[in-house]
Structures are given as structure tokens and as C-alpha cells.
Design an enzyme around this catalytic site. Structure first.
Site, mmCIF file in Angstrom:
data_model
loop_
_atom_site.group_PDB
_atom_site.id
_atom_site.type_symbol
_atom_site.label_atom_id
_atom_site.label_comp_id
_atom_site.label_asym_id
_atom_site.label_seq_id
_atom_site.Cartn_x
_atom_site.Cartn_y
_atom_site.Cartn_z
ATOM 1 N N ASP A 1 0.836 -1.197 0.000
ATOM 2 C CA ASP A 1 0.000 0.000 0.000
ATOM 3 C C ASP A 1 0.872 1.249 0.000
ATOM 4 O O ASP A 1 2.042 1.228 0.391
ATOM 5 C CB ASP A 1 -0.958 0.017 1.190
ATOM 6 N N GLU B 1 0.104 -1.346 5.582
ATOM 7 C CA GLU B 1 1.166 -0.931 6.498
ATOM 8 C C GLU B 1 0.993 0.524 6.899
ATOM 9 O O GLU B 1 1.240 0.902 8.050
ATOM 10 C CB GLU B 1 2.539 -1.140 5.849
ATOM 11 N N GLU B 2 0.574 1.346 5.941
ATOM 12 C CA GLU B 2 0.514 2.790 6.175
ATOM 13 C C GLU B 2 -0.592 3.203 7.150
ATOM 14 O O GLU B 2 -0.596 4.340 7.623
ATOM 15 C CB GLU B 2 0.323 3.538 4.842
ATOM 16 N N HIS C 1 6.098 9.699 1.101
ATOM 17 C CA HIS C 1 4.854 10.439 1.345
ATOM 18 C C HIS C 1 4.860 11.828 0.703
ATOM 19 O O HIS C 1 3.925 12.604 0.913
ATOM 20 C CB HIS C 1 4.566 10.583 2.855
#
Length: 381
Positions: free
Chosen positions: A71, A133-134, A354
């Protein structure tokens, strides 16, 4: 496929955490199957997402897990200068969402499967790809449980989060929470007979500042972390109706990022004690007033191991003998909690993660590729 070609394919799948990752996972499953490698899926409870794990080499105990998440964080509201879902190379940099965090490592692991199959591996290589995971390492919990149930007992886990190919042996844990304050709405001129949810929330938010200030004063300044103490943070606050109305509702999301050695459950206990201190005065004015609290995610820290097999392996392969810890969290703490020796070591700079125009340098992709090739050679001796 070369690692760069594989990275282009993985980037083309929009796997923002709020979306399904099944198209990517099914591609990986079919790709591995075309090479004669069987993989297994460990789906999310709702079936909308899945983890994938597969073994290359002898089905023997031990071996090394190459762990990556699939992800990525959203691109909405970011000023990208190229399509985030199309790998774009400019000036030695590969741009696209997830190139650095962390489809670059995933791509290397997948692209080198043919080389793994051709090598005389004495110990297996396990590929493990997770979802979510995020947003709290949700998928890794399901993945680890499934792998353990299937009898996996790796000697080392390499979590390929971006570390510039340095061997990271520790990171902070992540505790995420939500607090909802139920007040009693009145005209603000009679605040004495009301309970302002916003003002109560403000007191609780200030508790985070006070606690972090104590951590800063009490924690040794030299432990490798930046900052060296456990941090507390309130990210989103929602509440209130008008300036002349005592707010009936207010909620906020908050977190603690714990250094190894501190217990996240201790922070929960201390915060609950603060709630118990405040709530009686609220209910004395309005019985329906109160505070609701929930832990939304609890991901453990990863600490340096004594004589860790994963650390020794990665130091041997990279030549890196420095001591490295990071403030960001990974799935490493969950693997370590399962009893599997774990380090973080992967291509890319976390500073790019990000961000708009996220990129992985070609040099780091090549360094990561050389690292996995060295691992294949090491496991073939």
C-alpha cells in the site's frame, strides 16, 4: 523483467491504503506462478485486500524473509509534476507514488526471482508482501499469523523500508488512538451549567504536551533517535457548533511514538487515569457527559537484538557496521514480536516518502539489486 520494469508495473497499480490492493497481489501471484513458484494469499477480514507469501528454494527451516508492503499513501492535494501512477525517469531519479516507500524493494525482490531459482540455494528465500502498512500495519498481523501457522520459522527477516541500504536495528513503536468527548450544550453565557466538549478536549490535548515535555526532560539525549524521547501528537480535532454554544461533541485522533524499552500500554494506562480524573466533574453537571476512548492501532517498536542473526547477515552483505535507528515505524516490530530476528534495510531515502514527486534514485535501485544478489550468493554457499 528488470527491477526497473517491475517497479514500473507495481507503480501502475493505485494501491492507496483506502483502496484494494488485489489487482497488484493477483499480478504478483500470476507472475510467480509463471516462474513455477506457488504463492499463498492471506486475505483481510473483509476480503478486499490480501497479503502474499511465497518460498523460493528448498522447503527447509530457516531462510530469509524479504518483507515489503504494497500500500501507498494518498496523492490527493499534492502538487505532482508527473503522473504518480506512471514511472517517470528524470536526471537519475525514478518518480512515482511508492517508488521509495516501498515498491522499489518489492520490485527488486520480484524481479530477481529467476536468479533465485537458478541459484543453488542451500536455504530458502521467502517473499512476503503485505497490505495496510501505512494505516497501522494491519496486514502484517494477518500475514505473520498465516506464515507461522504454515510452519515458517525464518532465521532472519529483512524489512525493505527505505534506509539508504543502511542496517537499521531499531525504530519507534506507534500507538494510535481516538478520543470522543460528550459534553452538554448550553448558551455560552451560562457555561457554568454546561460542559464544553471542546474545552475538555483542550485539557486532554494539553496532557499530551505535558507528557512529552516530561519525556524530553527525562530521556538521555544520546540514544540514536531523533528526537531521542517518545513523542505524543494530536493530529485531527473535530468539534463545536458556534462560538456562542458550549460544544456538545469533540473528537480527536492522537498518537504516541515510543522508543524501544518503553511500554505503549503504560501510556494507555496513564491516559485512562487522566480521563478518570476529569470525567466525574463532567457528570456532576450533566450525567450524559463523558469521554469515550479507543486504541485504533498498536504497532510495537523494534529494538536492537543481542547477537541478532538478521543484523549479522545484513552487516556481512552491506559492510555497514554503523549503529542506525529511525523514528519512523515499520512492520519490523511485529516480526520481532513473533520471535523472528529482524532488521530494516532497503533502498531509498525516507525523506522522499509520502511526498509529492516521490522518487527512488537509480543508484539506490541498483544498490538494492546488488544487495539481494549478494543475499542469493550467501544463501547458496
Amino acid at each position: 523483467m528488470t527491477p526497473k520494469e517491475m517497479l514500473a508495473k507495481l507503480v501502475s497499480f493505485n494501491t492507496e491504503s483506502q483502496r484494494s490492493n488485489l489487482d497488484l497481489i493477483h499480478f504478483c501471484r500470476d507472475y510467480l506462478a509463471s516462474l513455477g513458484v506457488e504463492s499463498r494469499l492471506a486475505p483481510s477480514p473483509d476480503g478486499q485486500k490480501a497479503n502474499l507469501y511465497a518460498t523460493i528454494g528448498a522447503q527447509a527451516a530457516g531462510g530469509v524473509v524479504l518483507s515489503g508492503h504494497t500500500d501507498v499513501v494518498p496523492v490527493a492535494g499534492q502538487a505532482w509534476t508527473s503522473d504518480p501512477w506512471t514511472l517517470t525517469e528524470r536526471d537519475g531519479k525514478l518518480y512515482g507514488r511508492g517508488t521509495c516507500d516501498m515498491k522499489g524493494f518489492d520490485a527488486i525482490a520480484l524481479a530477481l526471482v529467476p536468479e533465485m531459482l537458478a541459484a543453488p540455494l542451500k536455504r530458502p528465500i521467502h517473499i512476503a508482501l503485505s497490505y495496510d502498512e501505512e494505516v497501522g500495519c494491519r496486514g502484517a498481523r494477518v500475514l505473520i499469523e498465516a506464515m507461522a501457522k504454515d510452519g515458517y520459522s525464518p532465521s532472519a527477516v529483512i524489512v525493505g523500508e527505505p534506509s539508504m541500504m543502511k542496517v537499521v536495528t531499531g525504530h519507534k513503536g506507534g500507538l494510535r488512538m481516538r478520543t470522543t468527548v460528550r459534553g452538554h450544550a448550553v448558551h455560552s453565557s451560562r457555561i457554568d451549567v454546561g460542559v464544553s466538549a471542546v474545552m475538555v478536549a483542550g485539557e486532554l490535548i494539553h496532557w499530551h504536551n505535558e507528557t512529552m515535555a516530561r519525556n524530553k526532560a527525562q530521556t538521555p539525549a544520546i540514544n540514536g533517535f531523533e528526537p531521542p524521547y517518545s513523542t505524543l501528537h494530536v493530529g485531527v480535532v473535530e468539534g463545536g457548533t458556534a462560538v456562542n454554544i458550549a460544544a456538545e461533541h469533540c473528537s480527536f485522533t492522537h498518537e504516541v511514538r515510543c522508543i524501544p524499552g518503553e511500554r505503549q500500554e503504560d501510556y494507555v494506562a496513564r491516559y485512562k487515569a487522566k480521563l478518570a480524573e476529569i470525567e466525574p466533574a463532567m457528570k456532576a453537571i450533566a450525567p450524559e457527559a463523558g469521554i469515550d476512548f479507543e486504541v485504533t492501532s498498536d504497532t510495537p517498536a523494534m529494538g536492537p537484538e543481542t547477537d541478532g542473526a538478521a543484523e549479522a547477515l545484513c552487516r556481512r552483505l552491506t559492510g555497514d557496521n554503523g549503529r542506525h535507528v529511525v523514528a519512523y515505524g515499520t512492520e519490523g516490530g511485529l516480526f520481532q514480536r513473533a520471535g523472528w530476528s529482524t532488521v530494516v534495510c532497503g533502498p531509498g531515502d525516507i525523506a522522499q516518502a509520502h511526498q509529492p514527486d516521490e522518487f527512488l534514485s537509480v543508484a539506490q535501485l541498483e544498490a538494492g539489486t546488488a544487495f539481494i544478489r549478494s543475499l542469493i550468493a550467501d544463501l547458496s554457499r
